[in-house]
Design a protein around this motif. Structure first.
Motif, PDB file in Angstrom:
ATOM      1  N   ALA A  41       0.837  -1.209   0.000  1.00 18.18           N
ATOM      2  CA  ALA A  41       0.000   0.000   0.000  1.00 18.18           C
ATOM      3  C   ALA A  41       0.872   1.261   0.000  1.00 18.18           C
ATOM      4  O   ALA A  41       0.692   2.162   0.805  1.00 18.18           O
ATOM      5  N   THR A  42       1.815   1.288  -0.915  1.00 14.75           N
ATOM      6  CA  THR A  42       2.804   2.359  -0.985  1.00 14.75           C
ATOM      7  C   THR A  42       2.173   3.748  -1.054  1.00 14.75           C
ATOM      8  O   THR A  42       2.675   4.685  -0.438  1.00 14.75           O
ATOM      9  N   CYS A  43       1.072   3.889  -1.764  1.00 17.71           N
ATOM     10  CA  CYS A  43       0.465   5.210  -1.948  1.00 17.71           C
ATOM     11  C   CYS A  43      -0.547   5.549  -0.856  1.00 17.71           C
ATOM     12  O   CYS A  43      -1.144   6.619  -0.875  1.00 17.71           O
ATOM     13  N   GLY A  44      -0.765   4.637   0.085  1.00 16.16           N
ATOM     14  CA  GLY A  44      -1.677   4.915   1.188  1.00 16.16           C
ATOM     15  C   GLY A  44      -3.149   4.843   0.833  1.00 16.16           C
ATOM     16  O   GLY A  44      -3.983   5.385   1.542  1.00 16.16           O
ATOM     17  N   GLY A  45      -3.464   4.206  -0.263  1.00 16.74           N
ATOM     18  CA  GLY A  45      -4.872   4.023  -0.612  1.00 16.74           C
ATOM     19  C   GLY A  45      -5.430   5.011  -1.614  1.00 16.74           C
ATOM     20  O   GLY A  45      -6.638   5.201  -1.702  1.00 16.74           O
ATOM     21  N   MET A  46      -4.564   5.628  -2.385  1.00 15.85           N
ATOM     22  CA  MET A  46      -4.993   6.647  -3.350  1.00 15.85           C
ATOM     23  C   MET A  46      -5.134   6.115  -4.777  1.00 15.85           C
ATOM     24  O   MET A  46      -5.301   6.892  -5.705  1.00 15.85           O
ATOM     25  N   ALA A  47      -5.041   4.803  -4.980  1.00 15.47           N
ATOM     26  CA  ALA A  47      -5.123   4.178  -6.308  1.00 15.47           C
ATOM     27  C   ALA A  47      -4.014   4.678  -7.230  1.00 15.47           C
ATOM     28  O   ALA A  47      -4.226   4.904  -8.410  1.00 15.47           O
TER      29      ALA A  47
END
Length: 111
Positions: A41-47
């Motif tokens: 989840a590198t982007c923290g959930g921002m797709a």
């Protein structure tokens, strides 16, 4: 509050049922991380990164439609399947009840 139960399959084919209350506002990605799956989840959930890529083995037709940002990110994946979704874009809700998700990221070694 309802308890949502779904099944997660790791890269070794091992399955585990997870039960999560639907009133916490969590995404599937957050529920997987809370259940100690090694989701980057590198982007923290921002797709924006697709490191929470899952394949929906059961229940795909019950899920909400894929948004533009999710579709654009999925389209970049070399292991894309017709049942691919980003776990960060799926909120824990009644639509996930009974679904089966396969983790597609190779970083998963735990069940």
């Amino acid at each position: 509050m309802n308890i949502i139960a779904f099944t997660v399959e790791n890269k070794h084919g091992e399955r585990k049922e997870i039960e999560i209350p639907d009133d916490m506002g969590l995404s599937l990605m957050e529920a997987l991380k809370a259940s100690e799956y090694n989701i980057l989840a590198t982007c923290g959930g921002m797709a924006l990164c697709a490191t929470c890529h899952v394949q929906v083995l059961q229940g795909f037709d019950n899920l909400p439609a894929i948004g533009d940002a999710e579709y654009d990110m999925l389209d970049t994946l070399p292991d894309l399947t017709p049942e691919s979704r980003l776990a960060c874009q799926l909120k824990i809700s009644e639509e996930l009840n009974g679904a089966v998700f396969r983790l597609m990221d190779e970083s998963d070694d735990e069940l």
